[in-house]
Design an enzyme around this catalytic site. Structure first.
Site, mmCIF file in Angstrom:
data_model
loop_
_atom_site.group_PDB
_atom_site.id
_atom_site.type_symbol
_atom_site.label_atom_id
_atom_site.label_comp_id
_atom_site.label_asym_id
_atom_site.label_seq_id
_atom_site.Cartn_x
_atom_site.Cartn_y
_atom_site.Cartn_z
ATOM 1 N N GLY A 262 0.780 -1.226 0.000
ATOM 2 C CA GLY A 262 0.000 0.000 0.000
ATOM 3 C C GLY A 262 0.811 1.275 0.000
ATOM 4 O O GLY A 262 0.247 2.368 -0.009
ATOM 5 N N ASP B 85 2.953 4.536 -0.999
ATOM 6 C CA ASP B 85 2.953 5.459 -2.130
ATOM 7 C C ASP B 85 3.717 6.716 -1.751
ATOM 8 O O ASP B 85 4.346 6.781 -0.690
ATOM 9 C CB ASP B 85 1.519 5.772 -2.593
ATOM 10 C CG ASP B 85 0.664 6.433 -1.520
ATOM 11 O OD1 ASP B 85 1.100 7.458 -0.961
ATOM 12 O OD2 ASP B 85 -0.458 5.951 -1.250
ATOM 13 N N LYS C 150 -0.991 -0.809 -12.648
ATOM 14 C CA LYS C 150 -0.788 0.545 -12.130
ATOM 15 C C LYS C 150 0.377 0.553 -11.162
ATOM 16 O O LYS C 150 0.517 -0.376 -10.346
ATOM 17 C CB LYS C 150 -2.052 1.060 -11.426
ATOM 18 C CG LYS C 150 -1.955 2.533 -11.003
ATOM 19 C CD LYS C 150 -3.297 3.049 -10.508
ATOM 20 C CE LYS C 150 -3.590 2.615 -9.091
ATOM 21 N NZ LYS C 150 -4.890 3.119 -8.609
ATOM 22 N N LYS D 231 2.869 3.228 -8.501
ATOM 23 C CA LYS D 231 2.927 4.485 -7.763
ATOM 24 C C LYS D 231 4.143 5.290 -8.206
ATOM 25 O O LYS D 231 5.225 4.737 -8.449
ATOM 26 C CB LYS D 231 3.008 4.213 -6.261
ATOM 27 C CG LYS D 231 1.834 3.400 -5.716
ATOM 28 C CD LYS D 231 0.538 4.178 -5.770
ATOM 29 C CE LYS D 231 -0.598 3.400 -5.117
ATOM 30 N NZ LYS D 231 -1.823 4.203 -4.998
ATOM 31 N N ASP E 89 0.138 6.683 -10.545
ATOM 32 C CA ASP E 89 -0.637 7.276 -9.448
ATOM 33 C C ASP E 89 0.307 8.047 -8.536
ATOM 34 O O ASP E 89 1.226 7.465 -7.960
ATOM 35 C CB ASP E 89 -1.335 6.149 -8.684
ATOM 36 C CG ASP E 89 -2.219 6.636 -7.555
ATOM 37 O OD1 ASP E 89 -2.298 7.855 -7.326
ATOM 38 O OD2 ASP E 89 -2.855 5.788 -6.895
ATOM 39 N N ASN F 128 -0.836 10.042 -5.923
ATOM 40 C CA ASN F 128 -1.426 10.191 -4.588
ATOM 41 C C ASN F 128 -1.293 11.597 -4.021
ATOM 42 O O ASN F 128 -0.893 11.791 -2.878
ATOM 43 C CB ASN F 128 -0.851 9.173 -3.615
ATOM 44 C CG ASN F 128 -1.333 7.768 -3.907
ATOM 45 O OD1 ASN F 128 -0.648 7.007 -4.600
ATOM 46 N ND2 ASN F 128 -2.511 7.406 -3.413
ATOM 47 N N GLU G 204 -3.100 9.443 -11.911
ATOM 48 C CA GLU G 204 -4.123 9.433 -10.864
ATOM 49 C C GLU G 204 -3.713 10.363 -9.728
ATOM 50 O O GLU G 204 -2.547 10.385 -9.330
ATOM 51 C CB GLU G 204 -4.290 8.007 -10.347
ATOM 52 C CG GLU G 204 -5.381 7.813 -9.322
ATOM 53 C CD GLU G 204 -5.583 6.339 -9.007
ATOM 54 O OE1 GLU G 204 -5.998 6.040 -7.873
ATOM 55 O OE2 GLU G 204 -5.323 5.493 -9.887
ATOM 56 N N GLU H 9 -10.680 9.185 -5.327
ATOM 57 C CA GLU H 9 -10.667 8.322 -4.151
ATOM 58 C C GLU H 9 -10.668 9.113 -2.857
ATOM 59 O O GLU H 9 -11.083 8.612 -1.813
ATOM 60 C CB GLU H 9 -9.490 7.349 -4.178
ATOM 61 C CG GLU H 9 -8.149 7.953 -3.812
ATOM 62 C CD GLU H 9 -7.034 6.916 -3.760
ATOM 63 O OE1 GLU H 9 -6.645 6.534 -2.645
ATOM 64 O OE2 GLU H 9 -6.556 6.504 -4.819
ATOM 65 N N ASP I 225 -14.883 6.052 -4.411
ATOM 66 C CA ASP I 225 -14.432 5.184 -3.329
ATOM 67 C C ASP I 225 -15.667 4.830 -2.514
ATOM 68 O O ASP I 225 -16.527 5.677 -2.282
ATOM 69 C CB ASP I 225 -13.406 5.919 -2.460
ATOM 70 C CG ASP I 225 -12.867 5.065 -1.332
ATOM 71 O OD1 ASP I 225 -11.727 4.590 -1.445
ATOM 72 O OD2 ASP I 225 -13.582 4.879 -0.330
ATOM 73 N N HIS J 33 -11.804 3.234 -7.217
ATOM 74 C CA HIS J 33 -10.642 2.964 -6.376
ATOM 75 C C HIS J 33 -10.960 1.753 -5.504
ATOM 76 O O HIS J 33 -12.057 1.631 -4.957
ATOM 77 C CB HIS J 33 -10.353 4.172 -5.479
ATOM 78 C CG HIS J 33 -9.403 3.894 -4.371
ATOM 79 N ND1 HIS J 33 -9.765 3.941 -3.037
ATOM 80 C CD2 HIS J 33 -8.090 3.553 -4.386
ATOM 81 C CE1 HIS J 33 -8.720 3.664 -2.280
ATOM 82 N NE2 HIS J 33 -7.686 3.426 -3.074
ATOM 83 N N ALA J 34 -10.003 0.844 -5.386
ATOM 84 C CA ALA J 34 -10.240 -0.337 -4.547
ATOM 85 C C ALA J 34 -8.949 -0.699 -3.819
ATOM 86 O O ALA J 34 -8.043 0.121 -3.691
ATOM 87 C CB ALA J 34 -10.766 -1.497 -5.384
ATOM 88 N N GLY J 35 -8.863 -1.940 -3.344
ATOM 89 C CA GLY J 35 -7.737 -2.340 -2.509
ATOM 90 C C GLY J 35 -8.120 -2.177 -1.044
ATOM 91 O O GLY J 35 -9.261 -2.397 -0.644
#
Length: 468
Positions: free
Chosen positions: A29, A31, A223, A225, A253, A255, A279, A308, A331, A358-360
């Site tokens: 996770g 980023d 995708k 980061k 992405d 973030n 993103e 998200e 989200d 957005h998921a995860g």
């Protein structure tokens, strides 16, 4: 509808628990802005005076989850003691009551911690509704008459862009062919992409190994980061392109790492690697900044994706009005739960912007599959330019986890919103007294926040409000 259940059923209590997983230990996770996330959720259970329960979550990444838990407790009196009939026959009114409590809204309104808490409660209410109808959530939504579904949405602040009448018309226009689209979701499923090989804290060896592993499984959309170091980003993008080739899809992405002009210049340097989108290039609240970036990157064939961390339907409305999004990313619990997400889908439909959720995280894959499948069957009618994020973290903690077949989400068949977790997982990972956390603290791998024995042994009951 099973009106006999609604007539006879009351919400008698609510429990809320702080559940955290130590994902930062493996950089899962990670980023450019969040280098050490511990995937977490505020886990709500609504108890009724029948055997039905509703499970709902709101996703966070560790510290601060306790704030959402406390906000849920503060809001719980607005649903506990209410009859299901009164809630579901005026769901928009219930949603407005939760978001407009006269004093609590001051610490929102409709944003931040308080809105995450609303989402946890609202998601539990939808899970409960779907269970009482013996349907998965997507099927509950698909089977609703357009007028009934639209009645669950609070149109305050968005009526200048989308009216109730327009929303009803949109849904009615898509009823033809619905059965065939539903069958497609049950048999083939909804296309997905994976982020599981692209976390910023992963080594080159791990990225390469995971990319090859996912490609062998049939994945074609990836995708990664970006955002901390331009030369490292170019190196990592080259690694990915060299492995996946030129015909497969790469997304990047940031973030929210960059200023507006920095995002434009940075992405011009990454353009040779042909990313489909950037993103969250800048602040999630900067509507005009997103619009400037989208305009600048258009000649390069790079789209802008965001959403998200958009606070509410009003920010989405402005993003869509300004042409700031090429891909709208909802989200499942950043905004105020299902009701508000439905409004965003319908606005995106009006502006002809594809939704790519957005998921995860914890349970986000489980939730967004329902929403995107509903969108395909009842709203958009297409998967063109649409895809759902997928990661395989923490799947083992859910009783009915998402099912992936040939890189597609298969439509769930079990009643509810798919977020019910195993009790053992809840006990092991409840923070800070769960067995797994006790072991990590004893090993010295985390700073120990425990202060004496747990403040609870079992659910404490105060009237009809139950808190963990």
């Amino acid at each position: 509808m099973t009106h006999n259940i609604y007539t006879a059923t009351r919400i008698r209590g609510l429990s809320v628990r702080d559940i955290r997983f130590p994902t930062s230990l493996e950089s899962d996770g990670s980023d450019a802005i969040h280098p050490d996330p511990d995937y977490s959720c505020t886990y709500v259970i609504l108890y009724t005076d029948t055997d039905f329960k509703g499970h709902g979550i709101s996703f966070t990444i560790g510290r601060g989850n306790e704030l959402v838990v406390e906000a849920v407790k503060s809001l719980s009196h607005l649903v506990v003691g209410k009859d299901l009939k009164d809630i579901y026959e005026d769901f928009a009114g219930t949603w407005r009551a939760l978001t407009s409590e006269s004093q609590l809204r001051w610490v929102g309104p409709e944003k931040g911690v308080i809105h995450l808490a609303v989402a946890a409660i609202v998601n539990a209410l939808w899970d409960l509704w779907a269970r009482t109808e013996h349907k998965p959530l997507w099927k509950l939504l698909v089977d609703m008459e357009p007028e009934k579904l639209v009645s669950t949405i609070d149109f305050r602040y968005i009526g200048d862009v989308l009216t109730k009448e327009e929303a009803v018309t949109m849904l009615k226009e898509m009823q033809h062919g619905r059965e065939a689209r539903e069958e497609r979701m049950l048999t083939r499923g909804y296309p997905a992409y994976t982020t599981a090989a692209g976390w910023l804290g992963y080594s080159q060896e791990k990225i390469e190994r995971l990319l090859k592993q996912f490609m062998a499984q049939g994945w074609r959309h990836f995708k990664i980061k970006v955002g901390q170091d331009i030369e490292d980003d170019k190196r990592r993008c080259k690694i990915v392109r060299d492995i996946i080739g030129q015909d497969m899809t790469l997304m990047v992405d940031a973030n929210q790492k960059w200023d507006v002009d920095q995002a434009i210049s940075w992405m011009k340097e990454l353009a040779p690697y042909k990313p489909l989108w950037i993103e969250e290039p800048t602040s999630p609240d900067d509507v005009l900044g997103h619009a400037k970036i989208a305009e600048a990157l258009k000649p390069l064939g790079i789209g802008v994706a965001s959403g998200e961390m958009c606070q509410n339907r009003v920010i989405f409305k402005q993003m869509l009005q300004a042409g700031a999004l090429n891909y709208c990313q909802i989200d499942a619990c950043r905004v105020g739960g299902v009701n508000e997400v439905l409004a965003i889908y319908l606005m995106a439909k009006k502006f002809n912007v594809p939704v790519c959720p957005h998921a995860g995280g914890v349970g986000l894959c489980e939730m967004v599959q329902h929403l995107q499948i509903w969108d395909y069957i009842s709203v958009s009618g297409t998967t063109k330019d649409r895809i759902i994020e997928y990661v395989d973290h923490l799947i083992e903690h859910f009783k009915t986890p998402r099912k992936i077949n040939h890189c597609h989400y298969l439509a769930p068949k079990v009643p509810g919103y798919s977020v019910e977790m195993w009790e053992k997982s809840l006990l092991d990972y409840e923070f800070p007294y769960g067995a797994k956390w006790n072991a990590l603290f004893d090993e010295g791998r985390y700073k120990d926040p425990r202060k004496g024995p747990p403040p609870w042994v079992e659910h404490r009951v105060k009237g009809d409000i139950i808190h963990r």
